[in-house]
Design a protein around this motif. Structure first.
Motif, mmCIF file in Angstrom:
data_model
loop_
_atom_site.group_PDB
_atom_site.id
_atom_site.type_symbol
_atom_site.label_atom_id
_atom_site.label_comp_id
_atom_site.label_asym_id
_atom_site.label_seq_id
_atom_site.Cartn_x
_atom_site.Cartn_y
_atom_site.Cartn_z
ATOM 1 N N VAL A 155 0.860 -1.195 0.000
ATOM 2 C CA VAL A 155 0.000 0.000 0.000
ATOM 3 C C VAL A 155 0.890 1.237 0.000
ATOM 4 O O VAL A 155 1.797 1.349 0.834
ATOM 5 C CB VAL A 155 -0.935 0.024 1.227
ATOM 6 N N GLU A 174 4.414 11.354 17.222
ATOM 7 C CA GLU A 174 3.890 12.728 17.359
ATOM 8 C C GLU A 174 2.531 12.868 16.677
ATOM 9 O O GLU A 174 1.617 13.512 17.219
ATOM 10 C CB GLU A 174 4.872 13.751 16.764
ATOM 11 N N SER A 193 3.434 8.697 12.924
ATOM 12 C CA SER A 193 4.530 8.691 13.892
ATOM 13 C C SER A 193 3.966 8.905 15.304
ATOM 14 O O SER A 193 2.791 9.259 15.478
ATOM 15 C CB SER A 193 5.500 9.836 13.571
ATOM 16 N N TRP A 246 9.153 4.605 0.188
ATOM 17 C CA TRP A 246 9.153 3.722 1.358
ATOM 18 C C TRP A 246 7.975 2.751 1.381
ATOM 19 O O TRP A 246 7.444 2.456 2.454
ATOM 20 C CB TRP A 246 9.139 4.534 2.655
ATOM 21 N N PHE A 260 1.106 5.348 0.235
ATOM 22 C CA PHE A 260 0.585 6.692 0.508
ATOM 23 C C PHE A 260 1.727 7.705 0.379
ATOM 24 O O PHE A 260 1.584 8.753 -0.246
ATOM 25 C CB PHE A 260 0.086 6.858 1.947
ATOM 26 N N SER A 261 2.843 7.425 1.066
ATOM 27 C CA SER A 261 3.891 8.434 1.290
ATOM 28 C C SER A 261 4.588 8.855 -0.007
ATOM 29 O O SER A 261 4.817 8.030 -0.895
ATOM 30 C CB SER A 261 4.951 7.882 2.247
ATOM 31 N N THR A 312 6.427 -0.407 1.859
ATOM 32 C CA THR A 312 6.809 -1.715 2.408
ATOM 33 C C THR A 312 6.284 -2.819 1.502
ATOM 34 O O THR A 312 5.143 -2.761 1.044
ATOM 35 C CB THR A 312 6.217 -1.884 3.824
ATOM 36 N N GLY A 337 4.865 13.140 3.903
ATOM 37 C CA GLY A 337 5.135 12.064 4.864
ATOM 38 C C GLY A 337 4.052 12.097 5.925
ATOM 39 O O GLY A 337 2.953 11.560 5.739
ATOM 40 N N SER A 338 4.318 12.808 7.035
ATOM 41 C CA SER A 338 3.273 12.970 8.058
ATOM 42 C C SER A 338 2.079 13.718 7.482
ATOM 43 O O SER A 338 0.932 13.444 7.847
ATOM 44 C CB SER A 338 3.829 13.753 9.252
ATOM 45 N N LEU A 394 7.843 5.487 13.803
ATOM 46 C CA LEU A 394 7.780 6.429 12.679
ATOM 47 C C LEU A 394 6.608 6.162 11.754
ATOM 48 O O LEU A 394 6.135 7.079 11.069
ATOM 49 C CB LEU A 394 9.066 6.319 11.828
ATOM 50 N N ILE A 395 6.167 4.890 11.690
ATOM 51 C CA ILE A 395 5.233 4.525 10.619
ATOM 52 C C ILE A 395 3.780 4.524 11.080
ATOM 53 O O ILE A 395 3.505 4.597 12.267
ATOM 54 C CB ILE A 395 5.587 3.138 10.024
HETATM 55 P P1 FAD Z 1 8.205 13.760 8.416
HETATM 56 O O1 FAD Z 1 6.770 13.827 8.091
HETATM 57 O O2 FAD Z 1 9.130 14.643 7.661
HETATM 58 O O3 FAD Z 1 8.428 13.942 9.943
HETATM 59 C C1 FAD Z 1 9.716 14.013 10.575
HETATM 60 C C2 FAD Z 1 9.506 14.163 12.074
HETATM 61 O O4 FAD Z 1 8.721 15.337 12.336
HETATM 62 C C3 FAD Z 1 8.734 12.988 12.689
HETATM 63 O O5 FAD Z 1 9.213 12.716 13.977
HETATM 64 C C4 FAD Z 1 7.320 13.520 12.783
HETATM 65 O O6 FAD Z 1 6.581 12.880 13.804
HETATM 66 C C5 FAD Z 1 7.573 14.983 13.090
HETATM 67 N N1 FAD Z 1 6.432 15.801 12.678
HETATM 68 C C6 FAD Z 1 5.954 16.019 11.429
HETATM 69 N N2 FAD Z 1 4.890 16.828 11.469
HETATM 70 C C7 FAD Z 1 4.659 17.094 12.776
HETATM 71 C C8 FAD Z 1 3.688 17.867 13.479
HETATM 72 N N3 FAD Z 1 2.685 18.491 12.851
HETATM 73 N N4 FAD Z 1 3.769 17.943 14.823
HETATM 74 C C9 FAD Z 1 4.748 17.279 15.493
HETATM 75 N N5 FAD Z 1 5.698 16.539 14.898
HETATM 76 C C10 FAD Z 1 5.647 16.447 13.547
HETATM 77 N N6 FAD Z 1 4.648 4.777 3.584
HETATM 78 C C11 FAD Z 1 3.694 4.199 2.803
HETATM 79 O O7 FAD Z 1 2.934 4.892 2.135
HETATM 80 N N7 FAD Z 1 3.561 2.849 2.736
HETATM 81 C C12 FAD Z 1 4.356 2.011 3.456
HETATM 82 O O8 FAD Z 1 4.202 0.782 3.359
HETATM 83 C C13 FAD Z 1 5.381 2.587 4.288
HETATM 84 N N8 FAD Z 1 6.215 1.805 5.000
HETATM 85 C C14 FAD Z 1 7.257 2.388 5.719
HETATM 86 C C15 FAD Z 1 8.168 1.580 6.385
HETATM 87 C C16 FAD Z 1 9.253 2.145 7.046
HETATM 88 C C17 FAD Z 1 10.249 1.253 7.718
HETATM 89 C C18 FAD Z 1 9.411 3.548 7.068
HETATM 90 C C19 FAD Z 1 10.579 4.179 7.772
HETATM 91 C C20 FAD Z 1 8.498 4.351 6.435
HETATM 92 C C21 FAD Z 1 7.406 3.787 5.760
HETATM 93 N N9 FAD Z 1 6.484 4.582 5.094
HETATM 94 C C22 FAD Z 1 5.493 4.007 4.323
HETATM 95 C C23 FAD Z 1 6.584 6.026 5.191
HETATM 96 C C24 FAD Z 1 6.080 6.484 6.561
HETATM 97 O O9 FAD Z 1 4.693 6.394 6.594
HETATM 98 C C25 FAD Z 1 6.616 7.917 6.784
HETATM 99 O O10 FAD Z 1 8.007 7.792 6.993
HETATM 100 C C26 FAD Z 1 5.950 8.577 7.977
HETATM 101 O O11 FAD Z 1 4.639 8.924 7.663
HETATM 102 C C27 FAD Z 1 6.713 9.837 8.431
HETATM 103 O O12 FAD Z 1 6.949 10.648 7.332
HETATM 104 P P2 FAD Z 1 8.427 11.232 7.060
HETATM 105 O O13 FAD Z 1 9.374 10.102 7.177
HETATM 106 O O14 FAD Z 1 8.376 11.958 5.772
HETATM 107 O O15 FAD Z 1 8.723 12.211 8.247
#
Ligand code: FAD
Length: 368
Positions: free
Chosen positions: A113, A353, A351, A146, A115-116, A148, A121-122, A347-348
């Motif tokens: 699946v 937060e 996260s 990313w 999304f990201s 999975t 990301g978040s 993180l996933i």
């Molecule tokens: P960012 O969004 O850039 O965030 C960085 C940090 O800032 C985090 O600590 C976050 O909590 C914090 N932050 C961001 N916004 C806020 C806020 N408003 N308030 C407070 N803190 C905040 N995605 C998919 O679509 N499908 C998958 O199958 C999938 N599998 C994954 C598996 C792994 C091992 C990993 C590492 C990631 C995977 N992802 C997947 C992506 C994952 O969903 C994203 O990494 C996650 O949503 C966080 O996004 P980012 O890494 O871009 O971090």
């Protein structure tokens, strides 16, 4: 087909054995292992029997997910993706789409699946992937990161913008315009097949479109609810594996003339691990009960379960490393892997937060 959870556990023990360390090192789970579990419907065990699945309850599948997670978090991650893909199709699809896709996922094909995106990301509302009608087809354009299990997947459920709302599309990885590029050496869940995926003018039949026109965040929340419960149960598995390893080591390793377990500061780590495992298990059981009864509390319960279990798993794995000392400093040791894998669970699927923000909104909106 396994008839009980005990049979499913035995099959996983036969297939995984002591190989999780090798899979972690190689960054790959053998295809035969994934296909055996997929063929038996065990990677998405909640698919209803009417659609060719095992029709397991969330509670039973949760216990199975924890068992797999205690053996190999990479395999559990693949399982979470497969289950989330199946759930998204089940929840958003028509009966024709159920018939077209669910028996395939319950019968051997693998799914992921997505999304990201690089800039979403978040904040998934920043998603730019588009699904556009074009004659008797739709065209998918965008980039996901990313994802999975994408390295293993036959199908990817991709979420994108669709008119003024959103949709998910079921995309064969063999379709023209799909490029899957593995994420090199992730820090944890190394064999889970994470990949970045490009979609360059990918033409798909209209039957591939699920939930067309729904609000983006509603669609995302629907899919993630399953993923959150599944990851939470996977964290319970990590905690159980860490507790087992720490307990065994503390009983058998002697320092200062007695077993480590008889030093109270070591015992405190064991107490904390047990507490974490119990709290996470109770939260997961509650979320699965809400899921199985169709309770309106299900969405919040899934966020709570994921939040509590991921934090407990990260803390518990760190405590287990402390108890094992230099033994857990060997790369690939079950507790060392757990430490790396558990951190990623924070993180996933939202996260720590982001889960806190959701829970804070819920707390504010609650009536006394
Ligand atoms: P960012 O969004 O850039 O965030 C960085 C940090 O800032 C985090 O600590 C976050 O909590 C914090 N932050 C961001 N916004 C806020 C806020 N408003 N308030 C407070 N803190 C905040 N995605 C998919 O679509 N499908 C998958 O199958 C999938 N599998 C994954 C598996 C792994 C091992 C990993 C590492 C990631 C995977 N992802 C997947 C992506 C994952 O969903 C994203 O990494 C996650 O949503 C966080 O996004 P980012 O890494 O871009 O971090």
């Amino acid at each position: 087909m396994p008839e009980s959870l005990a049979d499913a556990h035995e099959l996983v023990d036969d297939l995984v054995g002591d190989q999780a360390i090798e899979w972690d090192r190689a960054g790959l789970i053998p295809d035969g292992v994934l296909r055996t579990l997929a063929n038996r419907g065990l990677l998405c065990a909640e698919v209803p029997e009417a659609s060719g699945g095992l029709g397991m309850s969330s509670a039973a599948n949760g216990e199975f997910t924890a068992f797999v997670g205690s053996r190999c978090s990479s395999l559990r991650s693949v399982m979470t993706s497969q289950g989330m893909a199946a759930w998204t199709i089940q929840r958003l699809g028509s009966s024709r789409q159920h018939a077209a896709y669910l028996p395939r996922l319950a019968g051997g094909q693998l799914a992921a699946v997505a999304f990201s995106e690089p800039d979403a990301g978040s904040d998934l509302s920043a998603m730019t992937t588009t699904i556009e009608p074009d004659g008797d087809a739709v065209v998918l354009r965008g980039q996901k990161v990313w994802t999975t299990a994408a390295h293993y997947a036959d199908l990817i459920v991709v979420v994108g913008r669709y008119g003024s709302g959103a949709a998910a599309v079921v995309v064969p990885t063999s379709a023209s315009g799909v490029t899957v590029t593995r994420v090199p050496r992730p820090s944890g869940c190394r064999a889970a097949g994470h990949a970045d995926v490009r979609f360059d003018d990918v033409r798909l039949p209209v039957i591939a479109v699920l939930g067309g026109g729904q609000p983006l965040m509603l669609l995302v929340t629907t899919a993630l609810a399953y993923g959150r419960i599944s990851v939470a149960w996977g964290c319970v598995g990590i905690l159980r594996a860490c507790l087992d390893a720490a307990r065994h080591h503390a009983r058998t390793r002697r320092q200062f003339g007695r077993p480590l377990a008889q030093h109270q500061l070591v015992g405190r780590h064991l107490a904390n691990l047990l507490t974490g495992e119990q709290i996470a298990t109770r939260m997961c059981e509650h979320a699965s009960r809400c899921w199985d009864s169709g309770s309106p509390d299900m969405v919040v319960a899934s966020v709570l379960a994921k939040q509590v279990s991921a934090v407990q798993a990260a803390q518990g794995a760190a405590a287990a490393v402390q108890v094992l000392g230099s033994v857990a400093a060997h790369e690939g040791h079950a507790v060392e892997r757990a430490y790396r894998d558990a951190k990623l669970m924070e993180l996933i699927e939202g996260s720590t937060e982001i889960c806190q923000l959701i829970l804070s909104d819920h707390a504010v909106s609650m009536t006394a």
